[in-house]
Design a protein around this motif. Sequence first.
Motif, PDB file in Angstrom:
ATOM      1  N   VAL A 171       1.513  27.627  33.352  1.00  0.00           N
ATOM      2  CA  VAL A 171       0.990  28.012  34.544  1.00  0.00           C
ATOM      3  C   VAL A 171       1.595  29.322  35.067  1.00  0.00           C
ATOM      4  CG1 VAL A 171       3.246  26.779  35.415  1.00  0.00           C
ATOM      5  CG2 VAL A 171       1.273  26.838  37.113  1.00  0.00           C
ATOM      6  N   LYS A 172       0.964  29.878  35.963  1.00  0.00           N
ATOM      7  CA  LYS A 172       0.986  31.190  36.501  1.00  0.00           C
ATOM      8  C   LYS A 172       0.595  31.366  37.836  1.00  0.00           C
ATOM      9  CE  LYS A 172      -2.669  33.803  34.665  1.00  0.00           C
ATOM     10  NZ  LYS A 172      -3.306  35.172  33.850  1.00  0.00           N
ATOM     11  N   ALA A 173       1.145  32.207  38.738  1.00  0.00           N
ATOM     12  CA  ALA A 173       0.627  32.390  40.092  1.00  0.00           C
ATOM     13  C   ALA A 173       1.475  33.540  40.692  1.00  0.00           C
ATOM     14  CB  ALA A 173       1.145  31.013  40.765  1.00  0.00           C
ATOM     15  N   ALA A 174       0.783  34.311  41.548  1.00  0.00           N
ATOM     16  CA  ALA A 174       1.319  35.539  42.112  1.00  0.00           C
ATOM     17  C   ALA A 174       2.078  34.901  43.361  1.00  0.00           C
ATOM     18  CB  ALA A 174       0.284  36.387  42.513  1.00  0.00           C
ATOM     19  N   GLY A 175       2.543  35.894  44.200  1.00  0.00           N
ATOM     20  CA  GLY A 175       3.383  35.619  45.250  1.00  0.00           C
ATOM     21  C   GLY A 175       2.070  35.136  46.483  1.00  0.00           C
ATOM     22  N   GLY A 181      -9.632  24.888  27.853  1.00  0.00           N
ATOM     23  CA  GLY A 181      -8.483  24.388  28.414  1.00  0.00           C
ATOM     24  C   GLY A 181      -7.979  25.105  29.565  1.00  0.00           C
ATOM     25  N   SER A 182      -8.659  26.014  30.008  1.00  0.00           N
ATOM     26  CA  SER A 182      -8.104  27.087  31.160  1.00  0.00           C
ATOM     27  C   SER A 182      -8.183  26.253  32.420  1.00  0.00           C
ATOM     28  CB  SER A 182      -8.738  28.351  31.007  1.00  0.00           C
ATOM     29  OG  SER A 182     -10.221  28.257  31.151  1.00  0.00           O
ATOM     30  N   TRP A 183      -7.582  26.616  33.418  1.00  0.00           N
ATOM     31  CA  TRP A 183      -7.839  25.681  34.811  1.00  0.00           C
ATOM     32  C   TRP A 183      -7.333  26.906  35.869  1.00  0.00           C
ATOM     33  CZ3 TRP A 183      -3.367  25.162  37.471  1.00  0.00           C
ATOM     34  CH2 TRP A 183      -2.371  25.172  36.763  1.00  0.00           C
ATOM     35  N   GLY A 202       1.760  35.024  53.656  1.00  0.00           N
ATOM     36  CA  GLY A 202       1.533  34.282  54.687  1.00  0.00           C
ATOM     37  C   GLY A 202       1.111  32.681  54.555  1.00  0.00           C
ATOM     38  N   LEU A 203      -0.034  32.379  55.223  1.00  0.00           N
ATOM     39  CA  LEU A 203      -0.618  31.018  54.735  1.00  0.00           C
ATOM     40  C   LEU A 203      -2.072  31.400  54.215  1.00  0.00           C
ATOM     41  CD1 LEU A 203      -0.089  28.964  58.105  1.00  0.00           C
ATOM     42  CD2 LEU A 203       1.253  28.867  56.019  1.00  0.00           C
ATOM     43  N   LYS A 204      -2.190  32.308  53.539  1.00  0.00           N
ATOM     44  CA  LYS A 204      -3.404  32.782  52.756  1.00  0.00           C
ATOM     45  C   LYS A 204      -3.129  32.017  51.272  1.00  0.00           C
ATOM     46  CE  LYS A 204      -4.329  37.191  54.640  1.00  0.00           C
ATOM     47  NZ  LYS A 204      -4.645  38.629  54.349  1.00  0.00           N
ATOM     48  N   PRO A 205      -4.307  31.327  50.847  1.00  0.00           N
ATOM     49  CA  PRO A 205      -4.190  30.460  49.633  1.00  0.00           C
ATOM     50  C   PRO A 205      -3.759  31.400  48.486  1.00  0.00           C
ATOM     51  CG  PRO A 205      -6.117  29.733  50.720  1.00  0.00           C
ATOM     52  CD  PRO A 205      -5.514  31.136  51.611  1.00  0.00           C
ATOM     53  N   VAL A 206      -2.778  30.782  47.544  1.00  0.00           N
ATOM     54  CA  VAL A 206      -2.714  31.645  46.306  1.00  0.00           C
ATOM     55  C   VAL A 206      -3.511  30.782  45.154  1.00  0.00           C
ATOM     56  CG1 VAL A 206      -0.506  30.350  46.038  1.00  0.00           C
ATOM     57  CG2 VAL A 206      -0.709  32.643  45.084  1.00  0.00           C
ATOM     58  N   THR A 207      -3.871  31.687  44.176  1.00  0.00           N
ATOM     59  CA  THR A 207      -4.309  31.061  42.938  1.00  0.00           C
ATOM     60  C   THR A 207      -3.260  30.820  41.827  1.00  0.00           C
ATOM     61  OG1 THR A 207      -6.580  32.308  43.143  1.00  0.00           O
ATOM     62  CG2 THR A 207      -6.003  31.355  40.997  1.00  0.00           C
ATOM     63  N   VAL A 208      -3.452  29.523  41.480  1.00  0.00           N
ATOM     64  CA  VAL A 208      -2.562  29.080  40.265  1.00  0.00           C
ATOM     65  C   VAL A 208      -3.426  28.620  39.149  1.00  0.00           C
ATOM     66  CG1 VAL A 208      -0.510  27.171  39.854  1.00  0.00           C
ATOM     67  CG2 VAL A 208      -0.978  27.957  42.229  1.00  0.00           C
ATOM     68  N   SER A 209      -3.047  29.248  37.880  1.00  0.00           N
ATOM     69  CA  SER A 209      -3.646  28.903  36.827  1.00  0.00           C
ATOM     70  C   SER A 209      -3.068  28.579  35.842  1.00  0.00           C
ATOM     71  CB  SER A 209      -4.658  30.107  36.689  1.00  0.00           C
ATOM     72  OG  SER A 209      -4.171  31.386  36.451  1.00  0.00           O
ATOM     73  N   GLY A 210      -3.599  28.430  34.594  1.00  0.00           N
ATOM     74  CA  GLY A 210      -2.702  28.178  33.427  1.00  0.00           C
ATOM     75  C   GLY A 210      -3.640  27.714  32.211  1.00  0.00           C
ATOM     76  N   GLN A 211      -3.382  27.138  31.217  1.00  0.00           N
ATOM     77  CA  GLN A 211      -3.748  26.809  29.800  1.00  0.00           C
ATOM     78  C   GLN A 211      -3.277  25.450  29.382  1.00  0.00           C
ATOM     79  OE1 GLN A 211      -6.140  28.932  28.806  1.00  0.00           O
ATOM     80  NE2 GLN A 211      -6.954  27.675  27.181  1.00  0.00           N
ATOM     81  N   LEU A 212      -4.102  24.449  28.978  1.00  0.00           N
ATOM     82  CA  LEU A 212      -3.981  23.204  28.570  1.00  0.00           C
ATOM     83  C   LEU A 212      -4.383  23.203  27.040  1.00  0.00           C
ATOM     84  CD1 LEU A 212      -2.675  20.169  28.777  1.00  0.00           C
ATOM     85  CD2 LEU A 212      -4.970  19.711  29.397  1.00  0.00           C
ATOM     86  N   ARG A 213      -3.470  22.429  25.930  1.00  0.00           N
ATOM     87  CA  ARG A 213      -3.863  22.628  24.649  1.00  0.00           C
ATOM     88  C   ARG A 213      -3.304  21.163  24.066  1.00  0.00           C
ATOM     89  NH1 ARG A 213      -0.165  26.319  25.086  1.00  0.00           N
ATOM     90  NH2 ARG A 213       1.478  26.294  23.791  1.00  0.00           N
TER      91      ARG A 213
END
Length: 529
Positions: A350-354, A403-405, A357-368
Motif C-alpha cells: 500500500v502507498k499514499a501521499a499526504g 494485481g494493482s489496485w 484538508g478534506l480533499k480525497p487522497v489516492t491509496v494504491s498498491g499491489q496484490l500477489r
Amino acid sequence: MDLSRRQVLGLGAVALGALRLPTTANAKAASQPRLFELPLGTVNAHGWQLTDPLKAPDRFDLVGLRWAKGSHLHAQVRAREAGGRWTRWTALPHPHVPLDGTDPAFTGTADELQFRFKGQARRLTARFVRSLDDAPRKPRARASQQGPLVIPRDSWGAAQAPPRGAPSYGVVQAAFVHHTAGSIEYAPEDSPGIVLGIARYHIESNGWNDIGYNFLVDRYGNVFEGRAGGIEAAVVGAQAEGFNRDTTGIACLGTFTAVPLDDPAIEALAKLIGWKLSIHGVPVQGQVTLTSGGGSTNRYPSGTPVVFERISGHRDSNQTTCPGDQLYAQLPHLRTRAARYAFSASGLTVKAAGQKGLKPVTVSGQLRFADGSSAASAPLSIEYTTAGSAWTPISTTNAGPDGSWAVSVTLPASGQVRAVFAGDAARGRLESTPITVKVVPSLVLTTDKRRARHNTAFAVSGVLTPSQPRVECVLEKQVRGRWTRIQRKRINVRGGRFATKVKPKTPGLYRVSIVADGVVRRRTLRALR
C-alpha cells in the motif's frame, strides 16, 4: 582570498569559538553538543592543496564540509587523535541530493585533521559529529517476515536523531548499492555509532527528514534499519536523486574504492536484497526500466526511461563514483548470490501521499499470490486507525488483472492505513504493512479590517478542516525589523470555526497568526495613530 597555509594554522585558535549548531538529540546530547563546526574561509586551488594539521573544536568521529552556493570543490581528509597516527586519506563524497557540501566521512575518534582541496569554495566550513560514545555497543538484531536479521532503529540509538516528519512511501523496483565514506578500520561495536553519526549529519546538518539510506551494512555482515517507516515497506529514502520513489538504497559502511567489500558483508547484502525484492514481488536478476525524476545530480533528464539492473550501483543513476570501484566490480557476483535467496511470496502493498484538508487522497498498491494464481477481482478492504484506536474499514476495492489496485479515501485526521485481503477458499488472509498518512489541515484566516486606530479591536475568524479542538492565536509587532510577540492565547474551535479579537495598544505594524496542528496562517495589521 585564498586559504593559505598561514591562515589555516590560525584557524586552530578560531575553532575554539566555533558555532555550535542546534541538535534534535536527547538531553544527554543537548548538554554536550554532538554537531559543531570550524570555519575554513576560502579555497582557490587549481591543483591539490594541502592544509596544515588543524585542531578541531572538540573530539569528533565523523566530518563533512559545507560551502557557499556556486562553489565547486573536491576534498579529501585524514584525522588522528592528538599526536597519534594519521588515518588513510579519504575522499569526502558529494551527497545523494543537491546540497552545498559533502556527505560525512567516518574518521574514528579524533582531535586533529588535515584536508587536501582542489577547486574553489567560499565560506568553507568543516562540520563534525560525535556519536560513538552515544550508541549501544552491542545492539540486538531481529528477523522479520522470512527476512534476514536486521538491527532495528531502536537498537542503534535512532531515538537520539528522530525524523523531522512522517515517512513517504513509493514502490520497490530495484536496489541501489552505496558505500558511505571513511575508514574501514572499525570494529563491529563501532558500527552502531557510525550509523548514528550518519543519521545526525543527514538530519541536523543536511536538513533532511531522516537518514538517507533504507539499510546500512557493515564489514562484518551486520544489517541496520535505516530510514524510519518499516523494514518491509517501500519507504522513500534520499539515496539516488530522481529514482528514490522506485528503489531501496543500501549503504556499506566504509570506502570501497581501493579494497573490496568483505565476504560477510557481501553475504548479508545478498540475503537482504534477495528478501527485500522478493517481498515486493520483484525478480532479483534481470533488468527494469525506470523513469528519471531528474535533478542536478542525476545522469538523466527528467522523464527519460532508463534501463537498470535490478541490483545496481549508485553511479549507474547519478554523477558519482559510489559505491567505489572495487565494490562496483563485485556487483555481478552479488546479483548471482542474491538470486539464491529469492523466493515467491504472497504480498499486499500500500502507498499514499499526504492528504490536504478534506480533499480525497489516492491509496494504491499491489496484490500477489505465491502460487502464481491471478489476483484479478480479489476483494480488498482499506482500513484506518489513529491514536491507538481499532482498525476501521473506510473503503473497499478490487484488484485488477495484474494485481494493482487504487481507491480514493478521505481521512478524518492523520493516522495509519492498511489494505486487507480477507482470504478465500484457496488463499489465506493477507495484510499490508501499515503506512502513515498525514492530513494537512486546510485553514482559512480572515480579519474584519486591515487598518484601524490603535486600541481598536480587530476581529479574527476562520475555518479549519478537518476540525481540531482548539488553535493558538499569536499577535506580534514589528520592532526594529523583527517580530516581537505581544500576546498569545488559545481559542476553541466549534464545528470547524473559530473567532476572537486582538487589540494593538500602540501604533505600528502587527502580525496575527493562527497556529493549528500541521498548519499556520498569518495576516498583517496596521495600527494607526
